[in-house]
Design a protein around this motif. Sequence first.
Motif, PDB file in Angstrom:
ATOM      1  N   VAL A 240       5.146  -1.868  -7.792  1.00  0.00           N
ATOM      2  CA  VAL A 240       6.272  -1.054  -7.323  1.00  0.00           C
ATOM      3  C   VAL A 240       6.058  -0.634  -5.871  1.00  0.00           C
ATOM      4  CG1 VAL A 240       7.461   1.157  -7.598  1.00  0.00           C
ATOM      5  CG2 VAL A 240       6.915  -0.221  -9.618  1.00  0.00           C
ATOM      6  N   ALA A 241       4.864  -0.143  -5.564  1.00  0.00           N
ATOM      7  CA  ALA A 241       4.588   0.335  -4.201  1.00  0.00           C
ATOM      8  C   ALA A 241       4.718  -0.795  -3.187  1.00  0.00           C
ATOM      9  CB  ALA A 241       3.194   0.946  -4.138  1.00  0.00           C
ATOM     10  N   ASN A 242       4.162  -1.949  -3.488  1.00  0.00           N
ATOM     11  CA  ASN A 242       4.245  -3.089  -2.566  1.00  0.00           C
ATOM     12  C   ASN A 242       5.694  -3.479  -2.302  1.00  0.00           C
ATOM     13  OD1 ASN A 242       2.966  -5.619  -1.254  1.00  0.00           O
ATOM     14  ND2 ASN A 242       4.356  -6.481  -2.764  1.00  0.00           N
ATOM     15  N   ASN A 243       6.474  -3.634  -3.384  1.00  0.00           N
ATOM     16  CA  ASN A 243       7.858  -4.073  -3.213  1.00  0.00           C
ATOM     17  C   ASN A 243       8.721  -3.014  -2.539  1.00  0.00           C
ATOM     18  OD1 ASN A 243       6.915  -6.281  -4.583  1.00  0.00           O
ATOM     19  ND2 ASN A 243       8.466  -6.260  -6.179  1.00  0.00           N
ATOM     20  N   VAL A 244       8.531  -1.754  -2.894  1.00  0.00           N
ATOM     21  CA  VAL A 244       9.342  -0.691  -2.302  1.00  0.00           C
ATOM     22  C   VAL A 244       9.083  -0.600  -0.803  1.00  0.00           C
ATOM     23  CG1 VAL A 244       9.603   1.816  -2.152  1.00  0.00           C
ATOM     24  CG2 VAL A 244       9.704   0.695  -4.375  1.00  0.00           C
ATOM     25  N   VAL A 245       7.820  -0.623  -0.393  1.00  0.00           N
ATOM     26  CA  VAL A 245       7.503  -0.531   1.038  1.00  0.00           C
ATOM     27  C   VAL A 245       8.105  -1.711   1.790  1.00  0.00           C
ATOM     28  CG1 VAL A 245       5.629  -0.572   2.735  1.00  0.00           C
ATOM     29  CG2 VAL A 245       5.425   0.845   0.675  1.00  0.00           C
ATOM     30  N   LEU A 246       7.982  -2.919   1.238  1.00  0.00           N
ATOM     31  CA  LEU A 246       8.521  -4.100   1.909  1.00  0.00           C
ATOM     32  C   LEU A 246      10.042  -4.037   2.008  1.00  0.00           C
ATOM     33  CD1 LEU A 246       6.317  -6.945   0.378  1.00  0.00           C
ATOM     34  CD2 LEU A 246       6.236  -6.062   2.715  1.00  0.00           C
ATOM     35  N   PHE A 247      10.719  -3.656   0.911  1.00  0.00           N
ATOM     36  CA  PHE A 247      12.181  -3.642   0.926  1.00  0.00           C
ATOM     37  C   PHE A 247      12.734  -2.486   1.765  1.00  0.00           C
ATOM     38  CE2 PHE A 247      12.042  -6.280  -3.076  1.00  0.00           C
ATOM     39  CZ  PHE A 247      12.672  -7.382  -2.514  1.00  0.00           C
ATOM     40  N   VAL A 248      12.031  -1.365   1.817  1.00  0.00           N
ATOM     41  CA  VAL A 248      12.474  -0.272   2.683  1.00  0.00           C
ATOM     42  C   VAL A 248      12.386  -0.707   4.138  1.00  0.00           C
ATOM     43  CG1 VAL A 248      11.862   2.025   3.544  1.00  0.00           C
ATOM     44  CG2 VAL A 248      12.034   1.629   1.092  1.00  0.00           C
ATOM     45  N   LEU A 249      11.301  -1.368   4.516  1.00  0.00           N
ATOM     46  CA  LEU A 249      11.195  -1.891   5.880  1.00  0.00           C
ATOM     47  C   LEU A 249      12.263  -2.951   6.137  1.00  0.00           C
ATOM     48  CD1 LEU A 249       7.319  -2.165   6.304  1.00  0.00           C
ATOM     49  CD2 LEU A 249       8.867  -0.510   7.378  1.00  0.00           C
ATOM     50  N   ASP A 250      12.600  -3.727   5.117  1.00  0.00           N
ATOM     51  CA  ASP A 250      13.682  -4.709   5.242  1.00  0.00           C
ATOM     52  C   ASP A 250      15.009  -3.984   5.469  1.00  0.00           C
ATOM     53  OD1 ASP A 250      15.454  -6.805   5.073  1.00  0.00           O
ATOM     54  OD2 ASP A 250      14.508  -7.721   3.337  1.00  0.00           O
ATOM     55  N   LEU A 252      15.442  -1.168   6.839  1.00  0.00           N
ATOM     56  CA  LEU A 252      15.421  -0.609   8.193  1.00  0.00           C
ATOM     57  C   LEU A 252      15.558  -1.669   9.264  1.00  0.00           C
ATOM     58  CD1 LEU A 252      12.545   2.022   7.757  1.00  0.00           C
ATOM     59  CD2 LEU A 252      15.009   2.469   7.888  1.00  0.00           C
ATOM     60  N   GLY A 253      15.536  -2.942   8.860  1.00  0.00           N
ATOM     61  CA  GLY A 253      15.668  -4.022   9.822  1.00  0.00           C
ATOM     62  C   GLY A 253      14.384  -4.396  10.514  1.00  0.00           C
ATOM     63  N   THR A 254      13.253  -3.905   9.980  1.00  0.00           N
ATOM     64  CA  THR A 254      11.962  -4.154  10.627  1.00  0.00           C
ATOM     65  C   THR A 254      11.397  -5.525  10.278  1.00  0.00           C
ATOM     66  OG1 THR A 254      11.530  -1.784  10.502  1.00  0.00           O
ATOM     67  CG2 THR A 254       9.652  -3.213  10.972  1.00  0.00           C
ATOM     68  N   ILE A 255      11.468  -5.902   9.010  1.00  0.00           N
ATOM     69  CA  ILE A 255      10.949  -7.185   8.548  1.00  0.00           C
ATOM     70  C   ILE A 255      11.955  -7.801   7.588  1.00  0.00           C
ATOM     71  CG2 ILE A 255       8.533  -6.437   8.721  1.00  0.00           C
ATOM     72  CD1 ILE A 255       8.552  -6.132   5.659  1.00  0.00           C
ATOM     73  N   SER A 256      11.700  -9.026   7.173  1.00  0.00           N
ATOM     74  CA  SER A 256      12.451  -9.658   6.090  1.00  0.00           C
ATOM     75  C   SER A 256      11.505  -9.813   4.912  1.00  0.00           C
ATOM     76  CB  SER A 256      12.993 -11.017   6.528  1.00  0.00           C
ATOM     77  OG  SER A 256      13.667 -11.648   5.453  1.00  0.00           O
ATOM     78  N   ALA A 257      11.736  -9.040   3.868  1.00  0.00           N
ATOM     79  CA  ALA A 257      10.784  -8.976   2.754  1.00  0.00           C
ATOM     80  C   ALA A 257      10.699 -10.272   1.974  1.00  0.00           C
ATOM     81  CB  ALA A 257      11.152  -7.825   1.825  1.00  0.00           C
ATOM     82  N   SER A 258      11.776 -11.032   1.922  1.00  0.00           N
ATOM     83  CA  SER A 258      11.801 -12.229   1.082  1.00  0.00           C
ATOM     84  C   SER A 258      11.760 -13.527   1.870  1.00  0.00           C
ATOM     85  CB  SER A 258      13.057 -12.219   0.197  1.00  0.00           C
ATOM     86  OG  SER A 258      14.224 -12.139   1.000  1.00  0.00           O
ATOM     87  N   ASP A 259      11.596 -13.443   3.184  1.00  0.00           N
ATOM     88  CA  ASP A 259      11.560 -14.651   4.017  1.00  0.00           C
ATOM     89  C   ASP A 259      10.159 -14.813   4.606  1.00  0.00           C
ATOM     90  OD1 ASP A 259      12.043 -16.825   5.584  1.00  0.00           O
ATOM     91  OD2 ASP A 259      13.356 -15.789   7.019  1.00  0.00           O
ATOM     92  N   ASP A 260       9.445 -15.849   4.147  1.00  0.00           N
ATOM     93  CA  ASP A 260       8.090 -16.091   4.653  1.00  0.00           C
ATOM     94  C   ASP A 260       8.043 -17.310   5.563  1.00  0.00           C
ATOM     95  OD1 ASP A 260       8.585 -17.930   2.611  1.00  0.00           O
ATOM     96  OD2 ASP A 260       6.450 -18.115   2.137  1.00  0.00           O
TER      97      ASP A 260
END
Length: 365
Positions: A240-250, A252-260
């Motif tokens: 949960v923590a890993n996914n929430v942090v990644l998607f929150v940053l997504d 915010l427009g900081t990263i793309s959580a699902s695009d590697d």
Amino acid sequence: MATPYQRQARETPAYAWWKLPVVGLLTVVFYLGLTIVLVVAGATYLAIKGGGTTVEDWLDATGDLDLAHLDFFVLDLLGLAILTPALLLAVLVVGPRPVGYFSSVAGRLRWGWLARTAAISFTVFIVTIGASVAIDAANGEDVDIGTGDRGHMVLAIVLVLLVVPFQAAAEEYVFRGYVLQLVGSWTRFAAIPVIVSVPIFVAGHAYELWGLVDVGIFGLTAAILVIRTGGLEAAIAAHVANNVVLFVLDALGTISASDDTGATAIDVLPTVVSSVVLLVWIEWSARRHGIQRTREPLPVPPPPQAPMWPPPPWGLPQDVAPWLLVPQHAPQQVQQPPVPPRAPAPPLHPGTPPYPGEIDPDWGR
């Protein structure tokens, strides 16, 4: 010997080799049924909403997890979240024990331990992922934070916080709960179900090479946490923590959580660091707070009762003298060796359900 998490299905009188495979088949059946319900509900919602968005658009975007389309994002995560009721319903139908033993060796989801490991996990991932973003910014990469539509951004973060925990928990129940107990019923070596669960977990993700490596490292970490803590709580919290942090940053427009796309080996480093820290910190916390890691062994079945010889008078016909039925060389009654007393088990939480064999001293015979 105490029973570890991955052996709970095997070390019970109700165990049968076919039960967990049937649980898997029934899970697929129930999941397909729930998916149909979800598709109908999603189609109804999209039709009411209007705007030209159709079910075909949603199905074409399945798996993208693009926060630009929040409708599709939520429906996709709900499509994963329904794995939990599908699996637990299958366990209820087939058995062999209360479904709570899929959550932990305590027979329930330990909410206090879940909250504690969630605090640890969020701390670790915020620091490691945040440090990675900060390093990228220091190296001259464009890092945007909250420069988009504020309303959409806030709604995206709210939906992430509401839906992601159910999606992450569902994956843990399937890949760390079911798979570990299925393979653990075939072998006593804890490393084997851990290793087997990793490629199965990786296969459920459509990433490129280094993205799959990243997923594999996390899957290995989560499986070890389950074995070391006797339950799914720590793995659920980390997921949960890993996914929430990644998607929150997504959001915010900081990263793309699902695009590697374009990921390299260096992009796996945050996951490696966070995994090592999680394993050490949660292990220390489990020891400090006395977390139950194994299940108490099942009661020893009572020894068979030796037949009484000679039989008591009330067991004979009334018109026959008992001494006439006693042979000259009647065997002596076999004395059973005394059963050594067992050490008292540590007290369990009042909400712990009974384990098979604890209620019926004869194990249901």
